[in-house]
Design an enzyme around this catalytic site. Sequence first.
Site, PDB file in Angstrom:
ATOM      1  N   TYR A 141       0.827  -1.216   0.000  1.00 57.22           N
ATOM      2  CA  TYR A 141       0.000   0.000   0.000  1.00 57.22           C
ATOM      3  C   TYR A 141       0.861   1.266   0.000  1.00 57.22           C
ATOM      4  O   TYR A 141       0.441   2.301  -0.490  1.00 57.22           O
ATOM      5  CB  TYR A 141      -0.895   0.031   1.246  1.00 57.22           C
ATOM      6  CG  TYR A 141      -2.245  -0.612   1.069  1.00 57.22           C
ATOM      7  CD1 TYR A 141      -2.351  -1.953   0.704  1.00 57.22           C
ATOM      8  CD2 TYR A 141      -3.416   0.106   1.292  1.00 57.22           C
ATOM      9  CE1 TYR A 141      -3.591  -2.545   0.569  1.00 57.22           C
ATOM     10  CE2 TYR A 141      -4.658  -0.479   1.156  1.00 57.22           C
ATOM     11  CZ  TYR A 141      -4.741  -1.812   0.789  1.00 57.22           C
ATOM     12  OH  TYR A 141      -5.969  -2.394   0.656  1.00 57.22           O
ATOM     13  N   LYS A 187       3.156 -15.385   1.963  1.00 55.92           N
ATOM     14  CA  LYS A 187       3.294 -16.095   0.695  1.00 55.92           C
ATOM     15  C   LYS A 187       4.788 -16.386   0.520  1.00 55.92           C
ATOM     16  O   LYS A 187       5.419 -16.012  -0.479  1.00 55.92           O
ATOM     17  CB  LYS A 187       2.722 -15.211  -0.434  1.00 55.92           C
ATOM     18  CG  LYS A 187       2.608 -15.900  -1.778  1.00 55.92           C
ATOM     19  CD  LYS A 187       1.507 -16.945  -1.843  1.00 55.92           C
ATOM     20  CE  LYS A 187       1.570 -17.714  -3.148  1.00 55.92           C
ATOM     21  NZ  LYS A 187       0.608 -18.840  -3.199  1.00 55.92           N
ATOM     22  N   ASP A 219      -3.110 -18.171   0.230  1.00 52.87           N
ATOM     23  CA  ASP A 219      -4.160 -18.837  -0.561  1.00 52.87           C
ATOM     24  C   ASP A 219      -4.840 -19.920   0.272  1.00 52.87           C
ATOM     25  O   ASP A 219      -6.060 -20.052   0.288  1.00 52.87           O
ATOM     26  CB  ASP A 219      -3.603 -19.394  -1.888  1.00 52.87           C
ATOM     27  CG  ASP A 219      -2.289 -20.151  -1.737  1.00 52.87           C
ATOM     28  OD1 ASP A 219      -1.697 -20.120  -0.643  1.00 52.87           O
ATOM     29  OD2 ASP A 219      -1.858 -20.777  -2.721  1.00 52.87           O
ATOM     30  N   ASP A 243      -6.260  -6.989   3.985  1.00 56.64           N
ATOM     31  CA  ASP A 243      -7.416  -6.333   3.362  1.00 56.64           C
ATOM     32  C   ASP A 243      -8.352  -7.399   2.805  1.00 56.64           C
ATOM     33  O   ASP A 243      -9.564  -7.370   3.031  1.00 56.64           O
ATOM     34  CB  ASP A 243      -6.930  -5.408   2.240  1.00 56.64           C
ATOM     35  CG  ASP A 243      -8.079  -4.717   1.536  1.00 56.64           C
ATOM     36  OD1 ASP A 243      -8.989  -4.236   2.236  1.00 56.64           O
ATOM     37  OD2 ASP A 243      -8.085  -4.678   0.294  1.00 56.64           O
ATOM     38  N   ASP A 247     -12.078  -9.180   4.580  1.00 57.97           N
ATOM     39  CA  ASP A 247     -13.382  -9.172   3.907  1.00 57.97           C
ATOM     40  C   ASP A 247     -13.988 -10.577   3.884  1.00 57.97           C
ATOM     41  O   ASP A 247     -15.196 -10.740   4.089  1.00 57.97           O
ATOM     42  CB  ASP A 247     -13.264  -8.650   2.460  1.00 57.97           C
ATOM     43  CG  ASP A 247     -13.549  -7.152   2.378  1.00 57.97           C
ATOM     44  OD1 ASP A 247     -13.338  -6.459   3.396  1.00 57.97           O
ATOM     45  OD2 ASP A 247     -13.991  -6.689   1.313  1.00 57.97           O
TER      46      ASP A 247
HETATM   47  C1  IPM Z   1     -10.385  -1.280   4.099  1.00 54.62           C
HETATM   48  C2  IPM Z   1     -10.668  -0.665   2.759  1.00 54.62           C
HETATM   49  C3  IPM Z   1      -9.556   0.311   2.441  1.00 54.62           C
HETATM   50  C4  IPM Z   1      -8.281  -0.474   2.302  1.00 54.62           C
HETATM   51  C5  IPM Z   1      -9.810   1.193   1.222  1.00 54.62           C
HETATM   52  C6  IPM Z   1     -11.097   1.940   1.343  1.00 54.62           C
HETATM   53  C7  IPM Z   1      -8.660   2.139   0.990  1.00 54.62           C
HETATM   54  O1  IPM Z   1     -10.852  -1.637   1.781  1.00 54.62           O
HETATM   55  O2  IPM Z   1     -10.264  -0.539   5.093  1.00 54.62           O
HETATM   56  O3  IPM Z   1     -10.289  -2.505   4.159  1.00 54.62           O
HETATM   57  O4  IPM Z   1      -7.994  -1.047   1.225  1.00 54.62           O
HETATM   58  O5  IPM Z   1      -7.534  -0.546   3.260  1.00 54.62           O
HETATM   59 MG    MG Z   2     -10.887  -3.604   2.525  1.00 54.52          MG
END
Ligand code: IPM
Ligand code: MG
Length: 364
Positions: A141, A187, A219, A243, A247
């Site tokens: 990032y 990884k 993975d 990230d 999710d």
């Molecule tokens: C998160 C989001 C952010 C990230 C975006 C909005 C920049 O997806 O907080 O997980 O990628 O960190």
């Molecule tokens: Mg995110």
Amino acid sequence: MAHTIALLPGDGIGKEVTVSAVEIMKVIAEIFSFELSFTEYLIGGCSYDEFGTPLTEETLNGCKKADVVFLGAVGGYKWEKLPHHLKPEAALLRLRKELGLFANLRPAKIYEPLIDSSTLKRETLTGVDFMVLRELTGGIYFGSPRGYNEKSGWNTMVYSYEEVERIAHKAFQIARTRSSRVTSVDKANVLEVSQFWRNVVHKVHEQYDDVELTDMYVDNAAMQIVRNPGQFDVIVTSNLFGDILSDIAGMITGSLGMLPSASLGELYGLYEPVHGSAPDIAGQGKANPLAAISSAAMMFKYSFNLPHASELIETAVTEVLEAGYRTPDIYSTGCTGIGTEKMCELIKEHIYQKAAYARESYHL
Ligand code: IPM
Ligand code: MG
């Protein structure tokens, strides 16, 4: 002295859920007799509209002056076409970096009353309760060089010893407050930066022989979270992997509308729901405030050292769900459908009901 909170409601439903979280914070302050003072700032798309930048120096300085930052959500269709550095998301990235918020805590916990709203089977989910600890201010990032031209695009995944060391310490320390198991995700079979990550995590682990450490490729980790999420306690991983995995972890719990997060550094803490600004339902009073309210619970635990306040909020959330109340995102047949304000009201009522007992048991 009052605890100072920089409030950044942001865009879309961020504004609505922040109102609810603040209501709950005020109730907690009243019950436990301390003072909170709030100062509100713009961030994200609304800041771009007003000032031509998603993060002004005023907002940044306001956050630095406060004890903690509470954020709603940023972003929306309206700002999607802006160049990278002006997008609402850029504000969030800069804020994380400027405040040194290297440790991102994203709990994935199953609320029993919501278990059937997950896409996974009940038996796979029973008792699932783990924490994704994502490194938040390094890795791909922020690495340079970065860029693109007509012929190619490039980013750099880089970690320094200190960056891996401090997140590894955090992982082992958090694990000690839970079930003392850490899975470090990388990884290392392909990436040198990951082999380095793994080496450093193992070095730090020498100081925590009471905590069990396992390595896992990313993975495989993605697969295991869906296959058997109950095996995890703390997952520690780099910025990009975290990230993605957070999710996945979020989704198996059934609703992103339920998940809180904390981003911690040496000096600051920032709390925000994991969900986004949901422009499609913004302004309709339908948003689920529970992720924001649980983020407030994390704030009391991690920044103000008031775990009992945090528990009081969490218990209220569970009870209101058990009583069958649902915002549209978690609605299922036979439940009572309600909106943002009503949900907040119910949480408040439950907190007040339990307050006397809480005061007594914590000798307040
Ligand atoms: C998160 C989001 C952010 C990230 C975006 C909005 C920049 O997806 O907080 O997980 O990628 O960190
Ligand atoms: Mg995110």
